[in-house]
Write a protein that holds these residues in place. Structure first.
Motif, PDB file in Angstrom:
ATOM      1  N   UNK A  21     -17.165  37.540  19.328  1.00 36.88           N
ATOM      2  CA  UNK A  21     -16.636  37.447  20.679  1.00 36.88           C
ATOM      3  C   UNK A  21     -15.754  36.217  20.873  1.00 36.88           C
ATOM      4  N   UNK A  22     -15.794  35.297  19.932  1.00 34.18           N
ATOM      5  CA  UNK A  22     -14.976  34.100  20.071  1.00 34.18           C
ATOM      6  C   UNK A  22     -13.736  34.140  19.198  1.00 34.18           C
ATOM      7  N   UNK A  23     -13.353  35.336  18.713  1.00 35.10           N
ATOM      8  CA  UNK A  23     -12.083  35.453  17.992  1.00 35.10           C
ATOM      9  C   UNK A  23     -10.973  34.856  18.839  1.00 35.10           C
ATOM     10  N   UNK A  24     -10.029  34.219  18.166  1.00 36.40           N
ATOM     11  CA  UNK A  24      -8.864  33.620  18.823  1.00 36.40           C
ATOM     12  C   UNK A  24      -9.219  32.427  19.708  1.00 36.40           C
ATOM     13  N   UNK A  25     -10.398  31.852  19.506  1.00 39.99           N
ATOM     14  CA  UNK A  25     -10.717  30.610  20.201  1.00 39.99           C
ATOM     15  C   UNK A  25      -9.730  29.540  19.781  1.00 39.99           C
ATOM     16  N   UNK A  26      -9.295  28.732  20.729  1.00 40.69           N
ATOM     17  CA  UNK A  26      -8.287  27.696  20.463  1.00 40.69           C
ATOM     18  C   UNK A  26      -8.963  26.376  20.108  1.00 40.69           C
ATOM     19  N   UNK A  27      -8.644  25.862  18.939  1.00 44.83           N
ATOM     20  CA  UNK A  27      -9.213  24.607  18.441  1.00 44.83           C
ATOM     21  C   UNK A  27      -8.110  23.557  18.383  1.00 44.83           C
ATOM     22  N   UNK A  28      -8.400  22.355  18.843  1.00 47.51           N
ATOM     23  CA  UNK A  28      -7.522  21.202  18.652  1.00 47.51           C
ATOM     24  C   UNK A  28      -8.194  20.276  17.652  1.00 47.51           C
ATOM     25  N   UNK A  29      -7.506  20.013  16.526  1.00 49.19           N
ATOM     26  CA  UNK A  29      -8.083  19.182  15.469  1.00 49.19           C
ATOM     27  C   UNK A  29      -7.230  17.934  15.304  1.00 49.19           C
ATOM     28  N   UNK A  30      -7.859  16.772  15.493  1.00 49.54           N
ATOM     29  CA  UNK A  30      -7.144  15.489  15.388  1.00 49.54           C
ATOM     30  C   UNK A  30      -7.661  14.712  14.191  1.00 49.54           C
ATOM     31  N   UNK A  31      -6.739  14.419  13.240  1.00 50.46           N
ATOM     32  CA  UNK A  31      -7.101  13.640  12.056  1.00 50.46           C
ATOM     33  C   UNK A  31      -5.813  13.070  11.476  1.00 50.46           C
ATOM     34  N   UNK A  32      -5.794  11.774  11.165  1.00 50.16           N
ATOM     35  CA  UNK A  32      -4.568  11.175  10.632  1.00 50.16           C
ATOM     36  C   UNK A  32      -4.293  11.627   9.203  1.00 50.16           C
ATOM     37  N   UNK A  33      -5.257  12.289   8.568  1.00 52.80           N
ATOM     38  CA  UNK A  33      -5.059  12.851   7.231  1.00 52.80           C
ATOM     39  C   UNK A  33      -5.148  14.377   7.300  1.00 52.80           C
ATOM     40  N   UNK A  34      -4.498  14.931   8.287  1.00 56.62           N
ATOM     41  CA  UNK A  34      -4.630  16.374   8.550  1.00 56.62           C
ATOM     42  C   UNK A  34      -4.125  17.228   7.392  1.00 56.62           C
ATOM     43  N   UNK A  35      -3.154  16.692   6.604  1.00 54.67           N
ATOM     44  CA  UNK A  35      -2.614  17.466   5.477  1.00 54.67           C
ATOM     45  C   UNK A  35      -3.681  17.748   4.425  1.00 54.67           C
ATOM     46  N   UNK A  36      -4.664  16.863   4.354  1.00 52.70           N
ATOM     47  CA  UNK A  36      -5.726  17.058   3.359  1.00 52.70           C
ATOM     48  C   UNK A  36      -6.722  18.137   3.781  1.00 52.70           C
ATOM     49  N   UNK A  37      -6.580  18.588   5.027  1.00 53.92           N
ATOM     50  CA  UNK A  37      -7.545  19.544   5.570  1.00 53.92           C
ATOM     51  C   UNK A  37      -7.029  20.982   5.592  1.00 53.92           C
ATOM     52  N   UNK A  38      -5.895  21.231   4.900  1.00 55.70           N
ATOM     53  CA  UNK A  38      -5.299  22.575   4.940  1.00 55.70           C
ATOM     54  C   UNK A  38      -6.263  23.676   4.505  1.00 55.70           C
ATOM     55  N   UNK A  39      -7.085  23.464   3.462  1.00 53.79           N
ATOM     56  CA  UNK A  39      -8.032  24.536   3.107  1.00 53.79           C
ATOM     57  C   UNK A  39      -8.969  24.895   4.264  1.00 53.79           C
ATOM     58  N   UNK A  40      -9.402  23.875   5.033  1.00 54.61           N
ATOM     59  CA  UNK A  40     -10.265  24.133   6.174  1.00 54.61           C
ATOM     60  C   UNK A  40      -9.528  24.919   7.252  1.00 54.61           C
ATOM     61  N   UNK A  41      -8.271  24.546   7.483  1.00 54.80           N
ATOM     62  CA  UNK A  41      -7.479  25.202   8.521  1.00 54.80           C
ATOM     63  C   UNK A  41      -7.243  26.670   8.171  1.00 54.80           C
ATOM     64  N   UNK A  42      -6.930  26.928   6.914  1.00 57.35           N
ATOM     65  CA  UNK A  42      -6.705  28.308   6.479  1.00 57.35           C
ATOM     66  C   UNK A  42      -7.991  29.124   6.605  1.00 57.35           C
ATOM     67  N   UNK A  43      -9.103  28.508   6.259  1.00 55.68           N
ATOM     68  CA  UNK A  43     -10.398  29.180   6.358  1.00 55.68           C
ATOM     69  C   UNK A  43     -10.669  29.600   7.807  1.00 55.68           C
ATOM     70  N   UNK A  44     -10.401  28.708   8.745  1.00 57.78           N
ATOM     71  CA  UNK A  44     -10.652  29.018  10.157  1.00 57.78           C
ATOM     72  C   UNK A  44      -9.688  30.082  10.672  1.00 57.78           C
ATOM     73  N   UNK A  45      -8.451  30.013  10.233  1.00 58.24           N
ATOM     74  CA  UNK A  45      -7.471  31.021  10.665  1.00 58.24           C
ATOM     75  C   UNK A  45      -7.851  32.402  10.148  1.00 58.24           C
ATOM     76  N   UNK A  46      -8.392  32.458   8.931  1.00 56.45           N
ATOM     77  CA  UNK A  46      -8.849  33.734   8.387  1.00 56.45           C
ATOM     78  C   UNK A  46     -10.028  34.293   9.184  1.00 56.45           C
ATOM     79  N   UNK A  47     -10.805  33.383   9.800  1.00 58.91           N
ATOM     80  CA  UNK A  47     -11.937  33.796  10.621  1.00 58.91           C
ATOM     81  C   UNK A  47     -11.521  34.187  12.042  1.00 58.91           C
ATOM     82  N   UNK A  48     -10.225  34.049  12.328  1.00 57.95           N
ATOM     83  CA  UNK A  48      -9.740  34.482  13.626  1.00 57.95           C
ATOM     84  C   UNK A  48      -9.531  33.382  14.640  1.00 57.95           C
TER      85      UNK A  48
END
Length: 541
Positions: A21-48
């Motif tokens: 029921x929370x598909x397409x929930x909007x997340x704001x992620x703040x991190x000065x090393x955000x480029x290192x977190x791309x695997x996490x971001x892709x994982x969440x996008x795959x989850x909707x």
């Protein structure tokens, strides 16, 4: 009928397990090393999930102003505004948005500062995708997941309870059935599934029908054999079998707090508040005598006698229904007599609270009461609430059903002088006993009755002569002596409404039905009125 409704419910409301029921929930992620977190971001996008990224605290605040987000992941260690500074400013802008703090540090002071600013979760780097997903589900989907789990669990319990109710139950089994019904009522109240709550309501109605038959078959026998071990603890036995033993076994002062009209479900709502102050030593249900009305049940508790026995022992103090004046004016006298009969030389006190000023005075008197071995406090608020709900439109709207009635009871308790007094008690070593004299039931179905002008006004029981009623809808006691009830004349009869029925006169019938339907009443036979709480707690200090 209940089983057919349940089958329809299962067919119409079945959900697929992978629905999110929370598909397409909007997340704001703040991190000065955000480029290192791309695997996490892709994982969440795959989850909707939809993820917006920023690299500093100022951008977090700008984004929050520009658009709505369901949740924020916030790095604690960022250049410029720190994570904690950003958190504080963010909460000023959007206090309700959940924030998950992510940090490399395990310093306790940072954790405490973050928790003090009301974070939703706290994760320590390095985090893995499943940690992130778990935190999201816990904060965004917690209510749905709990609701689905509760619904699934009650489906199984519905069948189990149905099988139990089909058996010939003992008193002990009825006590357990009611505890289970109240447990699921409180659990399903939190659920988003209104259909399942309706199923529980139907099952409770079926249980009340069977319980009424159980009472009709056993009640008079219990009154005659009240000292037997397998007989329920009745109102007149409560002092002897439960309260005095609790006082005898305590080395510290004991406060018996009788909250008039407190149902078992209301007790379960206020119990967590008390658990912060006291340890629960014992919880039980005992059985109110009939009528489940204050003048009968509460006098029986303090006198340790049944109504006709009280009338015989105290002929000048007992007052019958038709007599004018307060019917519970001599409880302290009855209590003193009971202690004397049982050879208890306790130093005791008796206090009745009927208004807010009395309650404030009780708070101030707690240190003085600590000098007594046994203190009885009768608190009348819940009884007054049920009467006010009948008479005042505003209170009707505030407490329109059982859930709302529980909610307003909790709100009162949390802000009451009674809780303030109990906090004072908890500062010392003492025990408290929480109990009541009877419960209430929300009445829904009128039952016609005809009688003369001497008929009492209670909607759940009537006593008098020459009454006409539907015998199928009442528990009839033709000879009051059999039920240890005062007998005024040879043709006097007592009748008790069963389940959720209430008595209505044929003349003014529509008025009675409109005015009293869905009000909380007492005096008759139901699980809610007769199976009532008794709890013993000791100070945590």
């Amino acid at each position: 009928m209940i089983r057919n409704n349940f089958a329809t419910f299962e067919g119409n409301t079945k959900k697929t397990q992978d629905t999110d029921l929370m598909d397409n929930a909007n997340i704001l992620w703040a991190d000065d090393e955000i480029d290192l977190l791309k695997p996490h971001l892709l994982f969440l996008q795959e989850k909707g999930y939809s993820v917006t990224t920023v690299t500093n605290g100022n951008d977090v605040l700008d984004k929050i102003k520009e658009q709505d987000f369901d949740i924020v992941f916030l790095d604690e260690n960022m250049p410029g505004l720190s994570g904690l500074e950003t958190l504080s400013r963010l909460k000023n802008l959007k206090p309700s948005i959940p924030v998950i703090m992510i940090t490399k540090s395990e310093e306790e002071s940072i954790m405490e500062d973050a928790i003090g600013n009301k974070i939703a979760d706290y994760l320590i780097k390095p985090v893995n995708p499943n940690q992130i997903l778990l935190s999201l589900k816990k904060n965004l989907e917690n209510k749905r997941l709990i609701s689905e789990k509760t619904t699934s669990a009650y489906q199984q319990e519905f069948r189990n309870l149905g099988m139990t109710l089909s058996d010939k139950l003992s008193w002990e089994e009825w006590r357990n059935v009611y505890k289970r019904l109240v447990f699921w009522e409180l659990e399903l109240e939190k659920s988003e599934d209104e259909s399942m709550y309706e199923i529980l309501t139907s099952q409770k109605s079926e249980a009340n029908l069977l319980f009424s038959k159980f009472i009709e078959n056993n009640y008079l026998k219990w009154l005659k054999d009240s000292d037997k071990a397998d007989t329920p603890v009745l109102s007149n036995q409560l002092m002897k079998r439960k309260i005095l033993p609790a006082v005898d076994s305590a080395s510290d002062p004991v406060f018996m707090i009788l909250i008039d009209n407190l149902r078992y479900d209301q007790w379960k709502i206020i119990e967590p508040v008390l658990n912060e102050l006291f340890r629960l030593n014992e919880e039980d249900l005992y059985l109110s005598i009939l009528p489940t009305a204050t003048q009968y049940a509460r006098n029986a508790i303090f006198a340790g006698l049944l109504p006709s026995e009280i009338e015989s022992r105290f002929p000048k103090l007992w007052m019958n229904d038709e007599e004018e004046g307060g019917k519970n004016q001599h409880e302290e006298t009855f209590l003193a007599d009971t202690l004397q009969r049982h050879r208890k030389d306790y130093k005791f006190s008796y206090t009745k609270i009927t208004n807010h000023n009395d309650g404030k005075e009780l708070v101030e008197n707690v240190p003085r009461l600590m000098q007594n071995k046994f203190n009885v406090i009768v608190y009348n608020f819940v009884d007054m609430l049920s009467h006010a709900r009948t008479e005042m439109e505003m209170i009707r709207e505030l407490a329109e059903d059982e859930a709302a009635y529980r909610s307003i009871t909790l709100s009162w308790f949390e802000h009451s002088p009674l809780l303030e007094a109990i906090r004072r008690m908890a500062e010392k070593n003492c025990r408290i006993i929480i109990t009541t004299d009877h419960g209430t039931i929300r009445v829904k179905e009128p039952s016609k009755i005809v009688g003369d002008r001497t008929l009492n006004t209670n909607l759940r029981y009537k006593q008098g002569k020459n009454m006409n009623y539907d015998k199928r809808e009442v528990f009839e006691i033709k000879n009051p002596v059999d039920a240890f009830l005062p007998r005024q004349n040879l043709s006097q009869t007592f009748v008790f409404a069963k389940q959720d029925k209430f008595f209505a006169y044929p003349n003014n019938y529509n008025y009675y039905v409109t005015y009293y339907k869905n009000t909380f009443q007492h005096g008759g036979i139901s699980l809610e009125e007769m199976l009532i709480p008794f709890a013993v707690m000791s100070s945590r200090s």
